[in-house]
Motif scaffolding. Structure first.
Motif, PDB file in Angstrom:
ATOM      1  N   PRO A 225       6.243  15.105  -0.381  1.00  0.00           N
ATOM      2  CA  PRO A 225       6.591  13.681  -0.294  1.00  0.00           C
ATOM      3  C   PRO A 225       7.689  13.448   0.733  1.00  0.00           C
ATOM      4  O   PRO A 225       8.625  14.235   0.829  1.00  0.00           O
ATOM      5  CB  PRO A 225       7.095  13.347  -1.712  1.00  0.00           C
ATOM      6  N   ASP A 226       7.551  12.424   1.509  1.00  0.00           N
ATOM      7  CA  ASP A 226       8.588  12.129   2.491  1.00  0.00           C
ATOM      8  C   ASP A 226       9.318  10.829   2.178  1.00  0.00           C
ATOM      9  O   ASP A 226      10.110  10.340   2.952  1.00  0.00           O
ATOM     10  CB  ASP A 226       8.002  12.036   3.904  1.00  0.00           C
ATOM     11  N   GLU A 227       9.021  10.248   1.010  1.00  0.00           N
ATOM     12  CA  GLU A 227       9.789   9.081   0.590  1.00  0.00           C
ATOM     13  C   GLU A 227      10.157   9.235  -0.875  1.00  0.00           C
ATOM     14  O   GLU A 227       9.456   9.898  -1.628  1.00  0.00           O
ATOM     15  CB  GLU A 227       9.006   7.773   0.790  1.00  0.00           C
ATOM     16  N   GLU A 228      11.261   8.607  -1.266  1.00  0.00           N
ATOM     17  CA  GLU A 228      11.739   8.742  -2.629  1.00  0.00           C
ATOM     18  C   GLU A 228      10.963   7.831  -3.556  1.00  0.00           C
ATOM     19  O   GLU A 228      10.513   6.759  -3.175  1.00  0.00           O
ATOM     20  CB  GLU A 228      13.238   8.435  -2.688  1.00  0.00           C
ATOM     21  N   GLU A 229      10.818   8.286  -4.787  1.00  0.00           N
ATOM     22  CA  GLU A 229      10.082   7.543  -5.792  1.00  0.00           C
ATOM     23  C   GLU A 229      11.029   7.049  -6.860  1.00  0.00           C
ATOM     24  O   GLU A 229      12.122   7.566  -7.042  1.00  0.00           O
ATOM     25  CB  GLU A 229       9.029   8.446  -6.441  1.00  0.00           C
ATOM     26  N   ILE A 230      10.561   6.022  -7.577  1.00  0.00           N
ATOM     27  CA  ILE A 230      11.274   5.590  -8.772  1.00  0.00           C
ATOM     28  C   ILE A 230      10.784   6.445  -9.910  1.00  0.00           C
ATOM     29  O   ILE A 230       9.585   6.621 -10.099  1.00  0.00           O
ATOM     30  CB  ILE A 230      10.995   4.108  -9.069  1.00  0.00           C
TER      31      ILE A 230
ATOM     32  N   ILE B  82      11.680  -3.824   2.921  1.00  0.00           N
ATOM     33  CA  ILE B  82      10.260  -4.082   2.719  1.00  0.00           C
ATOM     34  C   ILE B  82       9.633  -2.950   1.918  1.00  0.00           C
ATOM     35  O   ILE B  82       8.763  -3.168   1.068  1.00  0.00           O
ATOM     36  CB  ILE B  82       9.522  -4.217   4.084  1.00  0.00           C
ATOM     37  N   ARG B  83      10.097  -1.723   2.168  1.00  0.00           N
ATOM     38  CA  ARG B  83       9.494  -0.548   1.540  1.00  0.00           C
ATOM     39  C   ARG B  83       9.578  -0.593   0.014  1.00  0.00           C
ATOM     40  O   ARG B  83       8.700  -0.079  -0.674  1.00  0.00           O
ATOM     41  CB  ARG B  83      10.166   0.717   2.060  1.00  0.00           C
ATOM     42  N   GLY B  84      10.640  -1.192  -0.504  1.00  0.00           N
ATOM     43  CA  GLY B  84      10.791  -1.267  -1.952  1.00  0.00           C
ATOM     44  C   GLY B  84       9.699  -2.103  -2.595  1.00  0.00           C
ATOM     45  O   GLY B  84       9.172  -1.745  -3.652  1.00  0.00           O
ATOM     46  N   ILE B  85       9.348  -3.216  -1.962  1.00  0.00           N
ATOM     47  CA  ILE B  85       8.314  -4.098  -2.500  1.00  0.00           C
ATOM     48  C   ILE B  85       6.965  -3.390  -2.497  1.00  0.00           C
ATOM     49  O   ILE B  85       6.196  -3.456  -3.464  1.00  0.00           O
ATOM     50  CB  ILE B  85       8.248  -5.400  -1.676  1.00  0.00           C
ATOM     51  N   VAL B  86       6.680  -2.667  -1.403  1.00  0.00           N
ATOM     52  CA  VAL B  86       5.432  -1.914  -1.300  1.00  0.00           C
ATOM     53  C   VAL B  86       5.380  -0.828  -2.375  1.00  0.00           C
ATOM     54  O   VAL B  86       4.351  -0.626  -3.031  1.00  0.00           O
ATOM     55  CB  VAL B  86       5.295  -1.285   0.101  1.00  0.00           C
ATOM     56  N   ALA B  87       6.501  -0.127  -2.554  1.00  0.00           N
ATOM     57  CA  ALA B  87       6.566   0.947  -3.555  1.00  0.00           C
ATOM     58  C   ALA B  87       6.329   0.393  -4.956  1.00  0.00           C
ATOM     59  O   ALA B  87       5.651   1.025  -5.784  1.00  0.00           O
ATOM     60  CB  ALA B  87       7.922   1.642  -3.482  1.00  0.00           C
TER      61      ALA B  87
ATOM     62  N   LYS C  47      -4.581   6.940  -2.280  1.00  0.00           N
ATOM     63  CA  LYS C  47      -5.323   6.499  -1.106  1.00  0.00           C
ATOM     64  C   LYS C  47      -4.368   6.278   0.055  1.00  0.00           C
ATOM     65  O   LYS C  47      -3.288   5.715  -0.118  1.00  0.00           O
ATOM     66  CB  LYS C  47      -6.086   5.210  -1.418  1.00  0.00           C
ATOM     67  N   SER C  48      -4.787   6.747   1.216  1.00  0.00           N
ATOM     68  CA  SER C  48      -3.963   6.590   2.414  1.00  0.00           C
ATOM     69  C   SER C  48      -4.212   5.216   3.020  1.00  0.00           C
ATOM     70  O   SER C  48      -5.331   4.908   3.452  1.00  0.00           O
ATOM     71  CB  SER C  48      -4.301   7.686   3.428  1.00  0.00           C
ATOM     72  N   ARG C  49      -3.193   4.396   3.010  1.00  0.00           N
ATOM     73  CA  ARG C  49      -3.289   3.061   3.602  1.00  0.00           C
ATOM     74  C   ARG C  49      -2.296   2.982   4.766  1.00  0.00           C
ATOM     75  O   ARG C  49      -1.088   2.848   4.541  1.00  0.00           O
ATOM     76  CB  ARG C  49      -2.981   1.983   2.567  1.00  0.00           C
ATOM     77  N   PRO C  50      -2.781   3.092   5.995  1.00  0.00           N
ATOM     78  CA  PRO C  50      -1.895   3.122   7.170  1.00  0.00           C
ATOM     79  C   PRO C  50      -0.899   1.969   7.211  1.00  0.00           C
ATOM     80  O   PRO C  50       0.263   2.160   7.565  1.00  0.00           O
ATOM     81  CB  PRO C  50      -2.880   3.045   8.343  1.00  0.00           C
ATOM     82  N   VAL C  51      -1.350   0.788   6.812  1.00  0.00           N
ATOM     83  CA  VAL C  51      -0.454  -0.378   6.845  1.00  0.00           C
ATOM     84  C   VAL C  51       0.697  -0.177   5.861  1.00  0.00           C
ATOM     85  O   VAL C  51       1.865  -0.422   6.179  1.00  0.00           O
ATOM     86  CB  VAL C  51      -1.219  -1.670   6.506  1.00  0.00           C
ATOM     87  N   PHE C  52       0.369   0.278   4.649  1.00  0.00           N
ATOM     88  CA  PHE C  52       1.389   0.515   3.628  1.00  0.00           C
ATOM     89  C   PHE C  52       2.365   1.597   4.075  1.00  0.00           C
ATOM     90  O   PHE C  52       3.572   1.493   3.853  1.00  0.00           O
ATOM     91  CB  PHE C  52       0.729   0.913   2.308  1.00  0.00           C
ATOM     92  N   GLN C  53       1.828   2.658   4.704  1.00  0.00           N
ATOM     93  CA  GLN C  53       2.698   3.750   5.147  1.00  0.00           C
ATOM     94  C   GLN C  53       3.699   3.271   6.185  1.00  0.00           C
ATOM     95  O   GLN C  53       4.855   3.707   6.205  1.00  0.00           O
ATOM     96  CB  GLN C  53       1.847   4.896   5.716  1.00  0.00           C
ATOM     97  N   LYS C  54       3.274   2.380   7.052  1.00  0.00           N
ATOM     98  CA  LYS C  54       4.193   1.823   8.061  1.00  0.00           C
ATOM     99  C   LYS C  54       5.238   0.925   7.401  1.00  0.00           C
ATOM    100  O   LYS C  54       6.419   0.972   7.750  1.00  0.00           O
ATOM    101  CB  LYS C  54       3.408   1.040   9.103  1.00  0.00           C
ATOM    102  N   LEU C  55       4.790   0.114   6.449  1.00  0.00           N
ATOM    103  CA  LEU C  55       5.709  -0.791   5.764  1.00  0.00           C
ATOM    104  C   LEU C  55       6.751  -0.032   4.941  1.00  0.00           C
ATOM    105  O   LEU C  55       7.886  -0.473   4.797  1.00  0.00           O
ATOM    106  CB  LEU C  55       4.930  -1.740   4.855  1.00  0.00           C
ATOM    107  N   LYS C  56       6.350   1.155   4.420  1.00  0.00           N
ATOM    108  CA  LYS C  56       7.262   1.934   3.588  1.00  0.00           C
ATOM    109  C   LYS C  56       8.364   2.611   4.390  1.00  0.00           C
ATOM    110  O   LYS C  56       9.240   3.260   3.825  1.00  0.00           O
ATOM    111  CB  LYS C  56       6.467   2.983   2.790  1.00  0.00           C
ATOM    112  N   LYS C  57       8.319   2.453   5.702  1.00  0.00           N
ATOM    113  CA  LYS C  57       9.387   2.985   6.545  1.00  0.00           C
ATOM    114  C   LYS C  57      10.400   1.895   6.921  1.00  0.00           C
ATOM    115  O   LYS C  57      11.405   2.174   7.567  1.00  0.00           O
ATOM    116  CB  LYS C  57       8.793   3.598   7.814  1.00  0.00           C
ATOM    117  N   ILE C  58      10.119   0.665   6.502  1.00  0.00           N
ATOM    118  CA  ILE C  58      10.992  -0.460   6.853  1.00  0.00           C
ATOM    119  C   ILE C  58      11.915  -0.783   5.675  1.00  0.00           C
ATOM    120  O   ILE C  58      11.441  -1.145   4.594  1.00  0.00           O
ATOM    121  CB  ILE C  58      10.171  -1.719   7.201  1.00  0.00           C
TER     122      ILE C  58
END
Length: 314
Positions: A308-313, A59-64, A45-56
């Motif tokens: 994907p534009d962000e790395e995954e665990i 903070i992005r690690g907690i969201v991931a 699901k696309s969550r705009p708030v989460f996508q913005k947070l994942k660029k910080i």
């Protein structure tokens, strides 16, 4: 001509199967009782708030982690429902799914809560054990080191004992298969059983490495706060959980980026050593399931024409 760097896909081992996730989709492949392979697709699901947070950073690690816990619990739930059920009995499963589909949010929530509960226990128990040694190790510095020692001991003991159960041992084999597939893909090799088996079952972006880094990072972070009185020590540790998780995620990503750099590649070795416990060498049929899952995920991603534009665990 230099090869273009491939997207950093992530995954997770489940019961008798493997889940892989892309930017738009997550897919689990499970080996059924009749030896067939069944897939479970779950769009992200696309969550705009989460996508913005994942660029910080930090903070992005907690969201991931929250997303991984929520999504992973749904895939794990699917695998546990299916792996030991004969496909002839699928109608019975379908009859139950009417109510289960309405509980999907609940399953995801339970996954997140379970992770947080485990983290709280993993944080609090070593505090009380370290406190018992205060007559011997009285300084804040020594108390933090003793607390870190108990955390590491607790982690290793837990992994070792659960790995002795047949079910978890097979999950760890699928974990190894997952890593082998990712390593094969990232090395631009064709995804065949032979090629996959030739690659390492260890990977720098593994969640096992992340867990170990939380122990190491925690030691340095906790040096900045007092260890007494006990109530303040507990409050500090709980309040700093997001800080430790955020920093640990950045350390994980950094060690992955440095894995090809001489000398600096060794920074990720502690995490790789832990993976010797959390992964096992998979059998060929387990690798087949991992390959099927990864290819299905790629097919779904290609339909969306997104990478994907962000790395995954992993």
């Amino acid at each position: 001509m230099e090869k273009q760097e491939r997207p950093a896909y992530g995954g997770q081992a489940v019961v008798e199967g493997v889940m892989f996730g892309g930017k738009k989709h997550t897919v689990t492949a499970v080996r059924r009782k009749d030896d067939s392979i069944e897939f479970f697709h779950l769009p992200r699901k696309s969550r705009p708030v989460f996508q913005k947070l994942k660029k910080i950073p930090f903070i992005r690690g907690i969201v991931a982690i929250i997303e991984a816990s929520a999504n992973g619990s749904q895939h794990l739930n699917f695998s546990t429902e299916r792996f030991d059920v004969d496909p002839k009995d699928d109608e019975a499963i379908k009859e139950q799914q009417g109510s289960k589909l309405s509980m999907i949010l609940g399953v995801a929530t339970i996954g997140v809560i379970s992770f947080l509960f485990g983290k709280f226990i993993f944080t609090l128990v070593p505090i009380f054990l370290a406190q018992l040694t205060r007559p011997i190790f009285s300084s804040d510095f020594s108390q933090v080191l003793v607390e870190g020692f108990f955390k590491l001991l607790f982690l290793l003991a837990y992994i070792y004992f659960v790995s002795m159960t047949p079910l978890i041992k097979r999950v760890f084999q699928y974990h190894g298969a997952e890593h082998k597939v990712i390593n094969t893909y990232e090395n631009y090799k064709e995804l065949t059983v032979e090629n996959v088996q030739a690659h390492s079952r260890l990977h720098y972006r593994c969640g096992s490495s992340f867990i170990l880094f939380t122990v190491i990072v925690g030691v340095f972070v906790y040096m900045l706060v007092p260890t007494s009185p006990l109530w303040l020590r507990i409050v500090d540790r709980l309040a700093l959980i997001p800080v430790v998780l955020g920093i640990s995620f950045e350390v994980l990503q950094l060690t992955n980026k440095l894995r090809s750099v001489p000398v600096l590649r060794y920074l990720g070795y502690p995490g790789l050593w832990l993976q010797l416990l959390t992964t096992k060498e998979p059998a060929d049929d387990q690798v087949e399931v991992a390959i099927a899952s990864f290819k299905e995920m790629l097919k779904m991603e290609n339909k969306e024409q997104g990478n994907p534009d962000e790395e995954e665990i992993v």
